[in-house]
Design a protein around this motif. Structure first.
Motif, PDB file in Angstrom:
ATOM      1  N   ASP A  15      30.742  26.109 -34.728  1.00 15.72           N
ATOM      2  CA  ASP A  15      30.289  24.799 -35.177  1.00 15.72           C
ATOM      3  C   ASP A  15      31.163  24.178 -36.253  1.00 15.72           C
ATOM      4  OD1 ASP A  15      29.561  26.606 -37.089  1.00 15.72           O
ATOM      5  OD2 ASP A  15      27.409  26.269 -36.943  1.00 15.72           O
ATOM      6  N   THR A  16      32.394  24.669 -36.389  1.00 12.24           N
ATOM      7  CA  THR A  16      33.367  23.981 -37.244  1.00 12.24           C
ATOM      8  C   THR A  16      34.580  23.556 -36.410  1.00 12.24           C
ATOM      9  OG1 THR A  16      34.499  26.002 -37.971  1.00 12.24           O
ATOM     10  CG2 THR A  16      32.620  25.273 -39.275  1.00 12.24           C
ATOM     11  N   ILE A  17      34.334  23.194 -35.173  1.00 12.75           N
ATOM     12  CA  ILE A  17      35.408  22.801 -34.263  1.00 12.75           C
ATOM     13  C   ILE A  17      36.129  21.576 -34.823  1.00 12.75           C
ATOM     14  CG2 ILE A  17      35.835  21.797 -31.975  1.00 12.75           C
ATOM     15  CD1 ILE A  17      33.511  23.691 -31.015  1.00 12.75           C
ATOM     16  N   GLY A  68      19.965  14.121 -24.229  1.00 10.04           N
ATOM     17  CA  GLY A  68      21.376  14.122 -23.850  1.00 10.04           C
ATOM     18  C   GLY A  68      22.090  15.283 -24.508  1.00 10.04           C
ATOM     19  N   GLY A  69      23.416  15.167 -24.647  1.00  7.14           N
ATOM     20  CA  GLY A  69      24.172  16.182 -25.356  1.00  7.14           C
ATOM     21  C   GLY A  69      23.788  16.192 -26.827  1.00  7.14           C
ATOM     22  N   ILE A  70      23.960  17.355 -27.468  1.00  4.29           N
ATOM     23  CA  ILE A  70      23.477  17.541 -28.842  1.00  4.29           C
ATOM     24  C   ILE A  70      24.567  18.176 -29.696  1.00  4.29           C
ATOM     25  CG2 ILE A  70      21.739  18.665 -30.295  1.00  4.29           C
ATOM     26  CD1 ILE A  70      19.998  18.831 -27.676  1.00  4.29           C
ATOM     27  N   MET A  71      24.924  17.494 -30.765  1.00  2.00           N
ATOM     28  CA  MET A  71      25.791  18.102 -31.782  1.00  2.00           C
ATOM     29  C   MET A  71      24.859  18.724 -32.810  1.00  2.00           C
ATOM     30  SD  MET A  71      28.817  15.245 -32.007  1.00  2.00           S
ATOM     31  CE  MET A  71      29.953  16.350 -32.837  1.00  2.00           C
ATOM     32  N   HIS A  72      24.782  20.038 -32.819  1.00  3.15           N
ATOM     33  CA  HIS A  72      23.657  20.721 -33.461  1.00  3.15           C
ATOM     34  C   HIS A  72      23.870  20.984 -34.950  1.00  3.15           C
ATOM     35  CE1 HIS A  72      24.206  24.982 -34.713  1.00  3.15           C
ATOM     36  NE2 HIS A  72      25.384  24.742 -34.205  1.00  3.15           N
ATOM     37  N   HIS A  73      25.041  20.657 -35.512  1.00  2.00           N
ATOM     38  CA  HIS A  73      25.270  20.954 -36.939  1.00  2.00           C
ATOM     39  C   HIS A  73      26.229  19.924 -37.522  1.00  2.00           C
ATOM     40  CE1 HIS A  73      25.896  24.172 -40.235  1.00  2.00           C
ATOM     41  NE2 HIS A  73      26.309  22.999 -40.693  1.00  2.00           N
ATOM     42  N   GLU A  74      25.648  18.853 -38.109  1.00  2.00           N
ATOM     43  CA  GLU A  74      26.466  17.807 -38.723  1.00  2.00           C
ATOM     44  C   GLU A  74      25.825  17.356 -40.034  1.00  2.00           C
ATOM     45  OE1 GLU A  74      29.345  17.323 -37.473  1.00  2.00           O
ATOM     46  OE2 GLU A  74      29.011  18.264 -35.504  1.00  2.00           O
ATOM     47  N   HIS A  75      26.532  16.433 -40.736  1.00  2.00           N
ATOM     48  CA  HIS A  75      26.087  15.947 -42.041  1.00  2.00           C
ATOM     49  C   HIS A  75      26.380  14.447 -42.117  1.00  2.00           C
ATOM     50  CE1 HIS A  75      25.509  20.089 -43.352  1.00  2.00           C
ATOM     51  NE2 HIS A  75      26.716  20.362 -42.878  1.00  2.00           N
ATOM     52  N   LEU A  76      25.431  13.654 -41.677  1.00  2.00           N
ATOM     53  CA  LEU A  76      25.679  12.228 -41.463  1.00  2.00           C
ATOM     54  C   LEU A  76      25.866  11.436 -42.750  1.00  2.00           C
ATOM     55  CD1 LEU A  76      23.149  11.611 -38.570  1.00  2.00           C
ATOM     56  CD2 LEU A  76      25.645  11.471 -38.415  1.00  2.00           C
ATOM     57  N   LEU A  77      25.409  11.954 -43.871  1.00  2.00           N
ATOM     58  CA  LEU A  77      25.543  11.226 -45.132  1.00  2.00           C
ATOM     59  C   LEU A  77      26.692  11.756 -45.984  1.00  2.00           C
ATOM     60  CD1 LEU A  77      21.750  10.858 -45.989  1.00  2.00           C
ATOM     61  CD2 LEU A  77      23.291   9.096 -45.087  1.00  2.00           C
ATOM     62  N   SER A  78      27.599  12.494 -45.364  1.00  3.55           N
ATOM     63  CA  SER A  78      28.740  13.060 -46.088  1.00  3.55           C
ATOM     64  C   SER A  78      30.065  12.692 -45.428  1.00  3.55           C
ATOM     65  CB  SER A  78      28.617  14.583 -46.152  1.00  3.55           C
ATOM     66  OG  SER A  78      27.509  14.970 -46.905  1.00  3.55           O
ATOM     67  N   GLN A  92      30.806  20.246 -34.938  1.00  2.89           N
ATOM     68  CA  GLN A  92      32.011  20.008 -35.731  1.00  2.89           C
ATOM     69  C   GLN A  92      31.802  20.227 -37.222  1.00  2.89           C
ATOM     70  OE1 GLN A  92      33.858  16.518 -32.810  1.00  2.89           O
ATOM     71  NE2 GLN A  92      33.756  16.156 -34.997  1.00  2.89           N
ATOM     72  N   ASP A  93      30.569  20.082 -37.736  1.00  3.21           N
ATOM     73  CA  ASP A  93      30.317  20.218 -39.178  1.00  3.21           C
ATOM     74  C   ASP A  93      31.257  19.301 -39.964  1.00  3.21           C
ATOM     75  OD1 ASP A  93      29.117  21.230 -41.490  1.00  3.21           O
ATOM     76  OD2 ASP A  93      30.505  22.914 -41.632  1.00  3.21           O
ATOM     77  N   MET A  94      31.379  18.073 -39.517  1.00  5.53           N
ATOM     78  CA  MET A  94      32.383  17.166 -40.081  1.00  5.53           C
ATOM     79  C   MET A  94      31.895  16.539 -41.375  1.00  5.53           C
ATOM     80  SD  MET A  94      34.370  14.014 -38.209  1.00  5.53           S
ATOM     81  CE  MET A  94      33.067  12.789 -38.327  1.00  5.53           C
ATOM     82  N   THR A  95      32.727  16.609 -42.400  1.00  2.00           N
ATOM     83  CA  THR A  95      32.469  15.894 -43.648  1.00  2.00           C
ATOM     84  C   THR A  95      33.740  15.182 -44.080  1.00  2.00           C
ATOM     85  OG1 THR A  95      33.069  17.737 -45.113  1.00  2.00           O
ATOM     86  CG2 THR A  95      30.787  17.626 -44.362  1.00  2.00           C
ATOM     87  N   GLY A  96      33.560  14.058 -44.755  1.00  2.00           N
ATOM     88  CA  GLY A  96      34.705  13.250 -45.133  1.00  2.00           C
ATOM     89  C   GLY A  96      35.671  13.955 -46.057  1.00  2.00           C
ATOM     90  N   VAL A  97      35.145  14.856 -46.891  1.00  3.16           N
ATOM     91  CA  VAL A  97      36.011  15.505 -47.864  1.00  3.16           C
ATOM     92  C   VAL A  97      37.066  16.385 -47.193  1.00  3.16           C
ATOM     93  CG1 VAL A  97      34.629  17.600 -48.223  1.00  3.16           C
ATOM     94  CG2 VAL A  97      35.934  16.631 -50.129  1.00  3.16           C
ATOM     95  N   GLU A  98      36.834  16.781 -45.950  1.00  2.00           N
ATOM     96  CA  GLU A  98      37.786  17.652 -45.254  1.00  2.00           C
ATOM     97  C   GLU A  98      38.604  16.940 -44.187  1.00  2.00           C
ATOM     98  OE1 GLU A  98      34.603  20.014 -44.142  1.00  2.00           O
ATOM     99  OE2 GLU A  98      34.756  21.437 -45.791  1.00  2.00           O
ATOM    100  N   VAL A  99      38.288  15.683 -43.904  1.00  2.00           N
ATOM    101  CA  VAL A  99      38.992  14.978 -42.832  1.00  2.00           C
ATOM    102  C   VAL A  99      40.480  14.870 -43.125  1.00  2.00           C
ATOM    103  CG1 VAL A  99      39.269  12.724 -41.733  1.00  2.00           C
ATOM    104  CG2 VAL A  99      37.000  13.737 -41.918  1.00  2.00           C
ATOM    105  N   TYR A 100      40.826  14.684 -44.404  1.00  2.19           N
ATOM    106  CA  TYR A 100      42.242  14.492 -44.725  1.00  2.19           C
ATOM    107  C   TYR A 100      43.065  15.721 -44.375  1.00  2.19           C
ATOM    108  CZ  TYR A 100      42.444  17.522 -48.851  1.00  2.19           C
ATOM    109  OH  TYR A 100      42.437  18.604 -49.687  1.00  2.19           O
ATOM    110  N   LEU A 101      42.436  16.901 -44.352  1.00  2.00           N
ATOM    111  CA  LEU A 101      43.150  18.124 -43.990  1.00  2.00           C
ATOM    112  C   LEU A 101      43.329  18.255 -42.482  1.00  2.00           C
ATOM    113  CD1 LEU A 101      41.367  20.686 -46.344  1.00  2.00           C
ATOM    114  CD2 LEU A 101      43.755  19.970 -46.490  1.00  2.00           C
TER     115      LEU A 101
END
Length: 356
Positions: free
Chosen positions: A244-246, A17-27, A299-308
């Motif tokens: 990849d930092t969308i 299927g669709g692929i998010m190619h750059h993430e960090h699932l444990l962060s 998205q390169d999503m990590t919790g430490v940056e979500v608040y921003l």
């Protein structure tokens, strides 16, 4: 047979299927207060949490990740690539917690591919700093063939291999060359981390010197710099590039960890702003210029940056790319076929391995 190596074993490319190619699932948690206790730091003598604390932290991380992945199926996204390097952003010093990705995949029903890499020098584990070039290359190859660290979870891609802000240290060059050698031996694709888009052409030069297959290289985080001409210069070397930092429109500019002896009071930090409207315009322009087949999105999503980024990652989580940002791309003339190419066909091509 064409397949992709996931944390649960080989999967047919057609099933991704669709692929998010750059993430960090444990962060995905913004701090240890939400995950059962502090993880051991990569280069610290801080005590390791006891067994009960570790199990509670691991379970919390798994639960958060499974919940975060819940909205992807309806967007047609079936695979996430975890590019956490050793010792930082979710990967522990020796890689043992990569086994948690298996549980996340089982519970969520989402395919997970694990990468192997070492991050920027200030965040690298001592064993990686001390390793020779040959030892690093052997480590990466072993992660692909035998399993990451002491686990049986095999890496399905190399990366995110990192270089610094306007500089490539000797250690970072060593690890980049090691990743290139591992690519030559295993045939896997290689994804890099550029710090705010810098040193991309220098990365390509080093990889080319090592005989890397540039058609199977992705230069990462190119959307964190603003020069469209630089995008094209990098693409014209024959590599792929990633936006990849969308969703990270606001970002604290942290290149090195804060010192332990930081004095009380005010201090200066850097931050930056990169609007998703500008990202969408640049992607649309590159698609129009014929580069669609070498663009990847994540998205390169990590919790430490979500608040921003409360209106992007904070509101949408992993769904932001396939929902809100996809609508923004359509406004700029990017078609659904274009998005399928960038979110599915391109990363699938890079992840695919052949076996007899």
């Amino acid at each position: 047979m064409a397949h992709v190596q996931t944390v649960l074993g080989p999967v047919a490319t057609s099933e991704l299927g669709g692929i998010m190619h750059h993430e960090h699932l444990l962060s995905l948690t913004p701090g240890p207060w939400l995950s059962g206790g502090p993880p051991a730091r990569a280069r610290s003598d801080a005590p390791t949490p006891d067994g009960a604390d570790m199990r509670a932290r691991d379970e919390a991380q798994v639960e958060v990740a499974v919940a975060a992945l819940g909205g992807l199926a309806e967007l047609g996204i079936g695979t996430v690539v975890d590019l956490s390097p050793y010792g930082v952003v979710g990967r522990d010093t020796h890689g043992g917690n990569v086994a948690l990705l298996q549980e996340i995949s089982r519970r969520s029903g989402v395919h997970v591919v694990a990468g192997t890499a070492v991050y920027l020098e200030p965040y690298s584990p001592d064993w990686a700093i001390e390793a020779t070039l040959d030892e690093m290359a052997e480590r990466f190859v072993a992660d692909v063939i035998d399993g990451i660290g002491d686990t049986t979870v095999k890496a399905g891609i190399l990366g995110e291999q990192a270089t610094g802000l306007g500089v490539i240290t000797a250690h970072e060059e060593k690890c980049l060359r090691a990743a290139a050698r591992a690519q030559r031996e295993t045939g896997l694709a290689l994804i890099t981390h550029t710090t705010h888009g810098t040193m991309a052409l220098e990365q390509v030069e080093i990889l080319a010197e090592e005989g890397a297959d540039l058609s199977r290289v992705v230069i990462g985080h190119m959307d964190t710099q603003a020069d469209a001409g630089y995008d094209r210069a990098v693409l014209d070397t024959g590599v792929n590039i990633a936006f990849d930092t969308i969703g990270k429109q606001f970002w604290d500019f942290v290149v090195e960890p804060l010192p332990d002896d930081l004095p009380e009071g005010e201090f200066t930090k850097q931050a930056y702003f990169r609007s998703d409207h500008s990202r969408a315009r640049r992607i649309a322009a590159l698609v129009a210029d014929g580069y669609r087949d070498r663009l990847l999105l994540a998205q390169d999503m990590t919790g430490v940056e979500v608040y921003l980024n409360s209106t992007t990652h904070g509101e949408w989580g992993y769904s932001y790319l396939g929902a809100a940002f996809a609508d923004l791309l359509r406004q700029h003339g990017v078609t659904d076929a274009d998005m399928t190419t960038m979110l599915q066909h391109n990363p699938a091509r890079l992840l695919t391995q052949m076996s007899g």
